[in-house]
Design a protein around this motif. Structure first.
Motif, PDB file in Angstrom:
ATOM      1  N   GLN A 148       9.171   1.216   1.946  1.00 26.07           N
ATOM      2  CA  GLN A 148       8.201   0.691   0.997  1.00 26.07           C
ATOM      3  C   GLN A 148       8.012  -0.810   1.230  1.00 26.07           C
ATOM      4  OE1 GLN A 148       6.590   2.540  -1.507  1.00 26.07           O
ATOM      5  NE2 GLN A 148       7.531   4.414  -0.717  1.00 26.07           N
ATOM      6  N   LYS A 149       6.872  -1.335   0.766  1.00 27.30           N
ATOM      7  CA  LYS A 149       6.667  -2.783   0.884  1.00 27.30           C
ATOM      8  C   LYS A 149       7.887  -3.540   0.346  1.00 27.30           C
ATOM      9  CE  LYS A 149       2.682  -2.906  -1.407  1.00 27.30           C
ATOM     10  NZ  LYS A 149       1.428  -3.437  -1.998  1.00 27.30           N
ATOM     11  N   PRO A 150       8.279  -4.609   1.036  1.00 31.98           N
ATOM     12  CA  PRO A 150       7.544  -5.396   2.042  1.00 31.98           C
ATOM     13  C   PRO A 150       7.587  -4.876   3.474  1.00 31.98           C
ATOM     14  CG  PRO A 150       9.629  -6.455   1.592  1.00 31.98           C
ATOM     15  CD  PRO A 150       9.537  -5.293   0.629  1.00 31.98           C
ATOM     16  N   HIS A 151       8.280  -3.754   3.715  1.00 31.04           N
ATOM     17  CA  HIS A 151       8.210  -3.161   5.052  1.00 31.04           C
ATOM     18  C   HIS A 151       6.743  -2.894   5.381  1.00 31.04           C
ATOM     19  CE1 HIS A 151       8.833  -0.372   8.394  1.00 31.04           C
ATOM     20  NE2 HIS A 151      10.102  -0.751   8.418  1.00 31.04           N
ATOM     21  N   THR A 179       5.625  -9.906  -2.261  1.00 31.24           N
ATOM     22  CA  THR A 179       5.858  -8.748  -1.407  1.00 31.24           C
ATOM     23  C   THR A 179       4.665  -8.454  -0.511  1.00 31.24           C
ATOM     24  OG1 THR A 179       7.385  -7.735  -2.981  1.00 31.24           O
ATOM     25  CG2 THR A 179       6.304  -6.258  -1.436  1.00 31.24           C
ATOM     26  N   ASP A 180       3.454  -8.679  -1.010  1.00 35.38           N
ATOM     27  CA  ASP A 180       2.254  -8.412  -0.220  1.00 35.38           C
ATOM     28  C   ASP A 180       2.116  -9.420   0.925  1.00 35.38           C
ATOM     29  OD1 ASP A 180       1.213  -6.196  -1.857  1.00 35.38           O
ATOM     30  OD2 ASP A 180       0.998  -7.732  -3.391  1.00 35.38           O
ATOM     31  N   ALA A 181       2.360 -10.681   0.628  1.00 35.18           N
ATOM     32  CA  ALA A 181       2.315 -11.698   1.684  1.00 35.18           C
ATOM     33  C   ALA A 181       3.405 -11.448   2.723  1.00 35.18           C
ATOM     34  CB  ALA A 181       2.464 -13.095   1.075  1.00 35.18           C
ATOM     35  N   GLN A 182       4.569 -11.023   2.252  1.00 32.00           N
ATOM     36  CA  GLN A 182       5.683 -10.716   3.148  1.00 32.00           C
ATOM     37  C   GLN A 182       5.348  -9.501   4.019  1.00 32.00           C
ATOM     38  OE1 GLN A 182       9.321 -10.150   1.010  1.00 32.00           O
ATOM     39  NE2 GLN A 182      10.606 -10.113   2.831  1.00 32.00           N
TER      40      GLN A 182
END
Length: 233
Positions: A148-151, A179-182
């Protein structure tokens, strides 16, 4: 360089789902823990819930760190999300200007990568008359719990479903959380070049991105800023 696709986060980016997600989380946490939601500070108020979400890197971390869940309990809670979301009738609202933004950018394909359920997202967007803008919609069901994000797996999967990416193409990824930027940063690492441009959706909150380790490339303080950002990129 040309923008080949625009990909959106869902919660807090396209739709204000804060109250609905709080109510659903209260029900799920109470069922799994067999405790009243009032025993968990993060669930007592919407303000506390927002702060807890900002602290956590994703929903799994939220359940472990805020509610003390084991991995088994976290997995079980995650399996309940779609059912509880679809059953809950709390109203959500599209952020002001989203429809106009999508219309202005309708010549570019749009997709969604979210940790919400794709069934729930599709249902809500259909109610708003916006479902026709988005294909594909990648929810948490399409990505393994460990990725799952940030993956970047979900984001890269969405890109592969939308376009054949060449070296001169750019993808815009819009989200309201670090998390989205990462996630965009890690996607660029996988691509071995910077082709994912991140936009911080700060039109409904104070811009705290300056405190983040992973900062978005651009900030949208209102939804229509996204049109200008895409045209400049």
């Amino acid at each position: 360089m040309r923008v080949k696709a625009v990909i959106w986060d869902y919660d807090g980016t396209l739709v204000d789902t804060r109250r609905k997600n709080l109510i659903v989380s209260r029900a799920i946490i109470s069922k799994v823990s067999r405790k009243s939601f009032e025993e968990f500070p993060a669930l007592v108020s919407l303000e506390n819930y927002e702060k807890a979400n900002l602290r956590a890197k994703n929903w799994q971390a939220l359940y472990r760190e805020e509610f003390g869940f084991t991995q088994e309990e976290t997995d079980y809670a995650g399996s309940l999300w779609t059912e509880y979301q679809l059953l809950d009738t709390t109203q959500t609202e599209v952020f002001e200007g989203i429809a106009e933004t999508l219309k202005a950018l309708e010549n570019i394909p749009h997709g969604i990568v979210s940790q919400n359920s794709h069934q729930n997202i599709r249902k809500n967007l259909k109610q708003f008359g916006l479902d026709g803008f988005f294909d594909p919609i990648i929810g948490y069901e399409e990505v393994g719990y460990e990725n799952q994000k940030p993956h970047p797996e979900g984001l890269l999967f969405c890109i592969s479903r939308m376009v054949d990416l060449s070296e001169n193409d750019l993808i815009i990824y819009i989200g309201d959380h670090e998390t989205d930027a990462q996630c965009a940063f890690y996607a660029n690492q996988k691509l071995a070049t910077k082709q994912v441009v991140s936009v911080g959706a700060m039109y409904d909150k104070a811009d705290l991105s300056g405190r983040w380790k992973f900062r978005p490339d651009h900030i949208a303080t209102k939804t229509l800023d996204i049109v200008e950002i895409v045209s400049k990129v």
